[in-house]
Design an enzyme around this catalytic site. Structure first.
Site, PDB file in Angstrom:
ATOM      1  N   GLY A   9       2.833  68.078  24.281  1.00 55.40           N
ATOM      2  CA  GLY A   9       1.656  67.888  25.407  1.00 55.40           C
ATOM      3  C   GLY A   9       0.580  67.708  24.647  1.00 55.40           C
ATOM      4  O   GLY A   9       0.156  66.728  23.901  1.00 55.40           O
ATOM      5  N   GLY A  10      -0.542  68.524  25.120  1.00 58.41           N
ATOM      6  CA  GLY A  10      -1.946  67.926  24.604  1.00 58.41           C
ATOM      7  C   GLY A  10      -2.501  66.913  24.921  1.00 58.41           C
ATOM      8  O   GLY A  10      -1.893  66.266  25.836  1.00 58.41           O
ATOM      9  N   SER A  11      -3.611  66.483  24.348  1.00 57.94           N
ATOM     10  CA  SER A  11      -4.279  65.352  24.685  1.00 57.94           C
ATOM     11  C   SER A  11      -3.440  64.125  24.599  1.00 57.94           C
ATOM     12  O   SER A  11      -3.175  63.095  25.162  1.00 57.94           O
ATOM     13  CB  SER A  11      -5.571  65.235  23.981  1.00 57.94           C
ATOM     14  N   ILE A  44      -4.371  72.581  19.531  1.00 61.67           N
ATOM     15  CA  ILE A  44      -5.522  72.625  18.827  1.00 61.67           C
ATOM     16  C   ILE A  44      -6.637  72.602  19.321  1.00 61.67           C
ATOM     17  O   ILE A  44      -7.413  73.706  19.000  1.00 61.67           O
ATOM     18  CB  ILE A  44      -5.233  71.641  17.490  1.00 61.67           C
ATOM     19  N   LYS A  77     -22.427  62.267  25.859  1.00 63.66           N
ATOM     20  CA  LYS A  77     -22.788  62.217  24.236  1.00 63.66           C
ATOM     21  C   LYS A  77     -23.089  60.500  24.235  1.00 63.66           C
ATOM     22  O   LYS A  77     -22.446  59.715  24.520  1.00 63.66           O
ATOM     23  CB  LYS A  77     -21.507  62.269  23.563  1.00 63.66           C
ATOM     24  N   VAL A 186      11.588  72.546  21.283  1.00 63.08           N
ATOM     25  CA  VAL A 186      12.540  71.862  20.893  1.00 63.08           C
ATOM     26  C   VAL A 186      13.134  72.631  19.668  1.00 63.08           C
ATOM     27  O   VAL A 186      12.147  72.850  18.956  1.00 63.08           O
ATOM     28  CB  VAL A 186      11.781  70.375  20.430  1.00 63.08           C
ATOM     29  N   GLU A 343     -16.497  61.114  12.961  1.00 64.53           N
ATOM     30  CA  GLU A 343     -17.017  60.096  13.936  1.00 64.53           C
ATOM     31  C   GLU A 343     -16.315  60.411  15.531  1.00 64.53           C
ATOM     32  O   GLU A 343     -16.088  59.502  16.243  1.00 64.53           O
ATOM     33  CB  GLU A 343     -16.850  58.780  13.616  1.00 64.53           C
ATOM     34  N   GLY A 346     -10.346  61.154  17.488  1.00 65.37           N
ATOM     35  CA  GLY A 346      -9.185  61.527  17.765  1.00 65.37           C
ATOM     36  C   GLY A 346      -8.502  61.061  19.076  1.00 65.37           C
ATOM     37  O   GLY A 346      -7.655  60.301  19.130  1.00 65.37           O
TER      38      GLY A 346
END
Length: 503
Positions: A9-11, A44, A77, A186, A343, A346
């Site tokens: 999952g995550g972004s 993370i 930002k 998994v 920068e 991600g």
């Protein structure tokens, strides 16, 4: 109908799922898309800043901007303020700003050339001479006002946001749009003849036709298909660890509409303001500092103005896959590659990876040509980004630590950049200098901010009259005046947009 399984999952996982679902299933369902996400493996979740192009992703996915910002505690930002990357100048800490815009108010030459010919570097920073955002942050403004259309403003902008909340938000939206969410861990990957047939989980076996590895640095699926498939960038980007601290906003401070990147003894520290807290961290070279030393240095840098909510230590694997697409599996996100977050690239690399996958997968007939094309592009994107990040280090004149004394040598591992720096001492850095490169977001505009912020100046040898130079910057001043009247105080904008989303 083919089954496409996103593992993790995550972004990365949820951006991939929502994008492919919208691309392939908007009019008619071409894939069953599953996201297999372990409830036991955390995100993370410290990459909390973005580049401006992420707006295009959110807009294309049909997401409401106010809702997105409210649900992720987001702020605006306008760019990154770099501090302490060179020796102090006249006793003052060196700093420069890398904004998301460069204005072109018209004239016989571009504004950068005019800035040098007019010798304006003697009285202002380069970014102050050419960027609206550079002035907006001085006024405390963001590039938007409350009547700005979604994802539009007087100048480009990105976000500071809570990465964990973003993943949850995207998960909810993806599921609403038809993506199936499977909570499972998994335990094994079933590979036959170079292809994945299924994954074994604690909830049973899940088969599929195509698999996307979003399992982070573990690369759980891609590693099963091809080992020794990682190109390390550690020879030129030695920062391989980070310590991250979430803390309350210092008392009396309001969220800043820019990221701060401050060079420390063996790397650099980020500071990112959300509406409810500040995310900070220290990216450092583990051969120079222990985790305990890095945490101590970060805490000393931050001071004791506010309470720490959370502290975590992270290992980073800087580099990329030689082949991100192997067999019937593509690695996206940290499993496919990682550049230190200097920068804020991600989410951009996830967007780039899944966007390229969609166009290649649309023509997939199992051909090696499609896989080779995808792999070549993704390698090129990461290699190009590597050179831009090295640019920030190699121009430093700091000599107060082993880390900074060694920084200029990083240029030796970047042949393209090494060939360009002498050229850019003699001429303006311009778009045509990037012909044949894989530049996906950072081109001449961005390079100029770093080059000239780090005082790597050219010496244009042509004459312009004072009147002509003055006219260019007079028009720029007019742009500034209109921008100031057409934008809002950042804090006021945040209050308004978050209240609008709640109401």
């Amino acid at each position: 109908m083919k089954v496409l399984n996103v593992v993790g999952g995550g972004s990365a996982g949820w951006m991939t799922a929502i994008y492919l679902n919208r691309y392939f299933n908007r009019e008619a369902q071409n894939f069953h898309i599953n996201v297999i996400e372990s409830p036991d493996i955390g995100i993370i979740g410290v990459g909390e800043a973005t580049v401006h192009s992420i707006r295009f992703f959110f807009g294309a996915m049909g997401l409401d901007e106010a809702e997105l910002m409210a649900e992720t505690n987001a702020t605006i930002k306008s760019g990154i303020m770099f501090r302490n990357w060179m020796k102090p100048v006249d006793g003052e800490v060196h700093e420069y700003f890398h904004p998301f815009d460069q204005q072109q108010p018209g004239g016989s030459v571009d504004i950068s050339s005019a800035w040098f010919v007019g010798e304006r570097h003697a009285r202002e920073r380069y970014d102050e001479g050419v960027s609206l955002n550079s002035h907006l942050i001085k006024w405390g403004h963001c590039p938007k006002n409350i009547s700005s259309p979604q994802y539009q403003a007087v100048a480009p902008y990105g976000y500071h946001l809570d990465a964990t909340l973003l993943a949850r938000f995207l998960r909810r939206k993806a599921v609403e749009q038809g993506v199936r969410h499977i909570e499972a861990t998994v335990t094994d990957v079933d590979v036959v003849s170079g292809k994945i047939l299924s994954v074994d989980t604690d909830q049973g076996r899940i088969a599929g036709d195509f698999f996307i590895d979003c399992t982070g640095f573990r690369g759980l699926l891609i590693e099963k298909l091809q080992r020794d498939n990682w190109i390390s960038f550690r020879d030129v980007l030695p920062c391989d660890k980070a310590v991250a601290i979430q803390r309350d906003l210092p008392e009396g401070e309001t969220p800043r509409p820019f990221t701060v990147a401050t060079a420390l003894s063996s790397g650099w520290a980020w500071q990112i303001d959300l509406v409810n807290r500040q995310g900070s961290g220290y990216v450092y070279d583990s051969e120079r500092l222990s985790p305990e030393e890095a945490e101590s240095e970060l805490r000393a840098f931050l001071g004791a103005e506010s309470s720490v909510i959370k502290c975590s230590h992270l290992d980073m694997n800087v580099g990329c896959r030689q082949s991100a697409w192997v067999g019937n599996c593509v690695a996206i996100g940290l499993s496919g590659g990682f550049i230190e977050p200097l920068e804020s690239t991600g989410l951009h690399m996830i967007h780039l990876g899944v966007g390229q996958l969609a166009t290649h997968l649309a023509g997939d007939d199992g051909s090696a040509e499609l896989r080779d094309s995808y792999n070549e592009k993704m390698r090129g994107f990461y290699q190009d980004l590597k050179q831009f990040i090295v640019l920030h280090y190699c121009l430093s004149n700091r000599d107060d630590s082993d880390f900074w004394r060694g920084a200029p040598a990083s240029l030796d591992g970047c042949a393209w950049l090494k060939s360009k720096l002498p050229l850019w001492k003699r001429k303006i850095c311009e778009y045509q200098d990037f012909a044949g490169s894989y530049a996906s977001i950072f081109t001449d505009t961005n390079y100029r901010y770093v080059l000239y912020g780090m005082q790597h100046y050219p010496s244009p040898r042509f004459a312009m009259s004072e009147n002509e130079v003055g006219a260019i910057f007079s028009r720029f001043s007019q742009l500034l005046s209109r921008a100031k009247s057409g934008t809002m105080d950042h804090e006021e904008f945040l209050r308004t947009v978050h209240a609008k989303a709640r109401g």
